[in-house]
Scaffold this motif. Structure first.
Motif, PDB file in Angstrom:
ATOM      1  N   ILE A  82       0.833  -1.205   0.000  1.00  0.00           N
ATOM      2  CA  ILE A  82       0.000   0.000   0.000  1.00  0.00           C
ATOM      3  C   ILE A  82       0.870   1.259   0.000  1.00  0.00           C
ATOM      4  O   ILE A  82       0.596   2.222  -0.715  1.00  0.00           O
ATOM      5  N   TYR A  83       1.943   1.251   0.797  1.00  0.00           N
ATOM      6  CA  TYR A  83       2.855   2.396   0.801  1.00  0.00           C
ATOM      7  C   TYR A  83       3.475   2.604  -0.582  1.00  0.00           C
ATOM      8  O   TYR A  83       3.562   3.729  -1.070  1.00  0.00           O
ATOM      9  N   MET A  84       3.916   1.516  -1.219  1.00  0.00           N
ATOM     10  CA  MET A  84       4.545   1.648  -2.537  1.00  0.00           C
ATOM     11  C   MET A  84       3.555   2.195  -3.563  1.00  0.00           C
ATOM     12  O   MET A  84       3.922   3.013  -4.408  1.00  0.00           O
ATOM     13  N   GLU A  85       2.308   1.743  -3.477  1.00  0.00           N
ATOM     14  CA  GLU A  85       1.278   2.244  -4.389  1.00  0.00           C
ATOM     15  C   GLU A  85       1.021   3.735  -4.139  1.00  0.00           C
ATOM     16  O   GLU A  85       0.969   4.528  -5.076  1.00  0.00           O
ATOM     17  N   ALA A  86       0.879   4.107  -2.883  1.00  0.00           N
ATOM     18  CA  ALA A  86       0.547   5.493  -2.540  1.00  0.00           C
ATOM     19  C   ALA A  86       1.669   6.469  -2.902  1.00  0.00           C
ATOM     20  O   ALA A  86       1.407   7.579  -3.377  1.00  0.00           O
ATOM     21  N   TYR A  87       2.900   6.066  -2.685  1.00  0.00           N
ATOM     22  CA  TYR A  87       4.036   6.957  -2.933  1.00  0.00           C
ATOM     23  C   TYR A  87       4.691   6.742  -4.298  1.00  0.00           C
ATOM     24  O   TYR A  87       5.665   7.416  -4.626  1.00  0.00           O
ATOM     25  N   ASN A  88       4.185   5.763  -5.061  1.00  0.00           N
ATOM     26  CA  ASN A  88       4.732   5.431  -6.378  1.00  0.00           C
ATOM     27  C   ASN A  88       6.235   5.148  -6.292  1.00  0.00           C
ATOM     28  O   ASN A  88       7.043   5.704  -7.041  1.00  0.00           O
ATOM     29  N   ILE A  89       6.591   4.304  -5.336  1.00  0.00           N
ATOM     30  CA  ILE A  89       7.977   3.876  -5.125  1.00  0.00           C
ATOM     31  C   ILE A  89       8.003   2.359  -5.296  1.00  0.00           C
ATOM     32  O   ILE A  89       7.174   1.658  -4.717  1.00  0.00           O
ATOM     33  N   PRO A  90       8.947   1.825  -6.088  1.00  0.00           N
ATOM     34  CA  PRO A  90       8.891   0.410  -6.454  1.00  0.00           C
ATOM     35  C   PRO A  90       9.423  -0.595  -5.431  1.00  0.00           C
ATOM     36  O   PRO A  90       9.211  -1.792  -5.599  1.00  0.00           O
ATOM     37  N   TYR A  91      10.099  -0.129  -4.371  1.00  0.00           N
ATOM     38  CA  TYR A  91      10.698  -1.073  -3.420  1.00  0.00           C
ATOM     39  C   TYR A  91      10.496  -0.624  -1.981  1.00  0.00           C
ATOM     40  O   TYR A  91      10.457   0.569  -1.692  1.00  0.00           O
ATOM     41  N   THR A  92      10.428  -1.607  -1.094  1.00  0.00           N
ATOM     42  CA  THR A  92      10.424  -1.354   0.349  1.00  0.00           C
ATOM     43  C   THR A  92      11.538  -2.168   0.985  1.00  0.00           C
ATOM     44  O   THR A  92      11.723  -3.347   0.656  1.00  0.00           O
ATOM     45  N   LEU A  93      12.272  -1.544   1.887  1.00  0.00           N
ATOM     46  CA  LEU A  93      13.235  -2.250   2.732  1.00  0.00           C
ATOM     47  C   LEU A  93      12.554  -2.469   4.073  1.00  0.00           C
ATOM     48  O   LEU A  93      12.255  -1.511   4.790  1.00  0.00           O
ATOM     49  N   LEU A  94      12.277  -3.714   4.386  1.00  0.00           N
ATOM     50  CA  LEU A  94      11.628  -4.080   5.636  1.00  0.00           C
ATOM     51  C   LEU A  94      12.711  -4.589   6.578  1.00  0.00           C
ATOM     52  O   LEU A  94      13.398  -5.569   6.272  1.00  0.00           O
ATOM     53  N   ILE A  95      12.885  -3.903   7.708  1.00  0.00           N
ATOM     54  CA  ILE A  95      13.958  -4.217   8.649  1.00  0.00           C
ATOM     55  C   ILE A  95      13.340  -4.487  10.015  1.00  0.00           C
ATOM     56  O   ILE A  95      12.483  -3.727  10.476  1.00  0.00           O
ATOM     57  N   PHE A  96      13.792  -5.558  10.657  1.00  0.00           N
ATOM     58  CA  PHE A  96      13.250  -5.970  11.947  1.00  0.00           C
ATOM     59  C   PHE A  96      14.283  -5.826  13.050  1.00  0.00           C
ATOM     60  O   PHE A  96      15.472  -6.004  12.821  1.00  0.00           O
ATOM     61  N   LYS A  97      13.775  -5.523  14.251  1.00  0.00           N
ATOM     62  CA  LYS A  97      14.609  -5.489  15.452  1.00  0.00           C
ATOM     63  C   LYS A  97      13.996  -6.442  16.465  1.00  0.00           C
ATOM     64  O   LYS A  97      12.795  -6.394  16.741  1.00  0.00           O
ATOM     65  N   ASN A  98      14.827  -7.318  17.018  1.00  0.00           N
ATOM     66  CA  ASN A  98      14.394  -8.229  18.074  1.00  0.00           C
ATOM     67  C   ASN A  98      14.302  -7.435  19.378  1.00  0.00           C
ATOM     68  O   ASN A  98      15.301  -6.880  19.841  1.00  0.00           O
ATOM     69  N   ARG A  99      13.105  -7.334  19.939  1.00  0.00           N
ATOM     70  CA  ARG A  99      12.907  -6.563  21.182  1.00  0.00           C
ATOM     71  C   ARG A  99      13.713  -7.113  22.348  1.00  0.00           C
ATOM     72  O   ARG A  99      14.122  -6.371  23.232  1.00  0.00           O
ATOM     73  N   HIS A 100      13.932  -8.424  22.359  1.00  0.00           N
ATOM     74  CA  HIS A 100      14.600  -9.063  23.487  1.00  0.00           C
ATOM     75  C   HIS A 100      16.120  -8.882  23.435  1.00  0.00           C
ATOM     76  O   HIS A 100      16.755  -8.614  24.451  1.00  0.00           O
ATOM     77  N   THR A 101      16.699  -9.041  22.226  1.00  0.00           N
ATOM     78  CA  THR A 101      18.158  -9.018  22.100  1.00  0.00           C
ATOM     79  C   THR A 101      18.693  -7.746  21.440  1.00  0.00           C
ATOM     80  O   THR A 101      19.907  -7.546  21.406  1.00  0.00           O
TER      81      THR A 101
END
Length: 127
Positions: free
Chosen positions: A48-67
């Protein structure tokens, strides 16, 4: 209103990426992320973000809350077929809000991640 965590513009070829950061529990890190399973809700949000902003890629980055460990970036490409299917499904939900019937469930297992973490789990499954 949509609010991404950031937009990265890479000077070479003017590539643009939406940046989305997620803080997750240790269980998710071990049982989903290390197996490279990205929940449909995160994938859909990126689409949805890519469609709304007309940007072809998303970098999805996760952080482990515990470590506090940070994942490698997962690169998600824009998927027009997925977006069109989701919009059609959501249009059906909107149409059904005008009649007193329950919208058909999208998932068949009430224990799948999408159902377990859904805000409407009790209404949908009667638990």
């Amino acid at each position: 209103v949509l609010h991404t965590d950031g937009i990265l513009i890479y000077d070479v070829n003017n590539y643009k990426f939406i940046i989305e950061l997620k803080s997750v529990k240790d269980w998710f890190w071990k049982n989903r992320l290390l197996k490279e399973i990205i929940p449909n809700s995160y994938y859909g949000q990126a689409q949805i973000y890519m469609e709304a902003y007309n940007i072809p890629y998303t970098l999805l980055i996760f952080k482990n809350r515990h470590t506090s460990e940070i994942s490698r970036p997962f690169i998600i490409s824009k998927d027009d077929e997925y977006i069109n299917t989701r919009f059609a499904y959501l249009a059906g939900i909107l149409a059904n809000t005008r009649i007193p019937e329950i919208v058909p469930r999208e998932y068949t297992d009430k224990k799948c991640d999408e159902c377990v973490f859904c805000d409407y789990h009790k209404e949908c499954w009667g638990d």
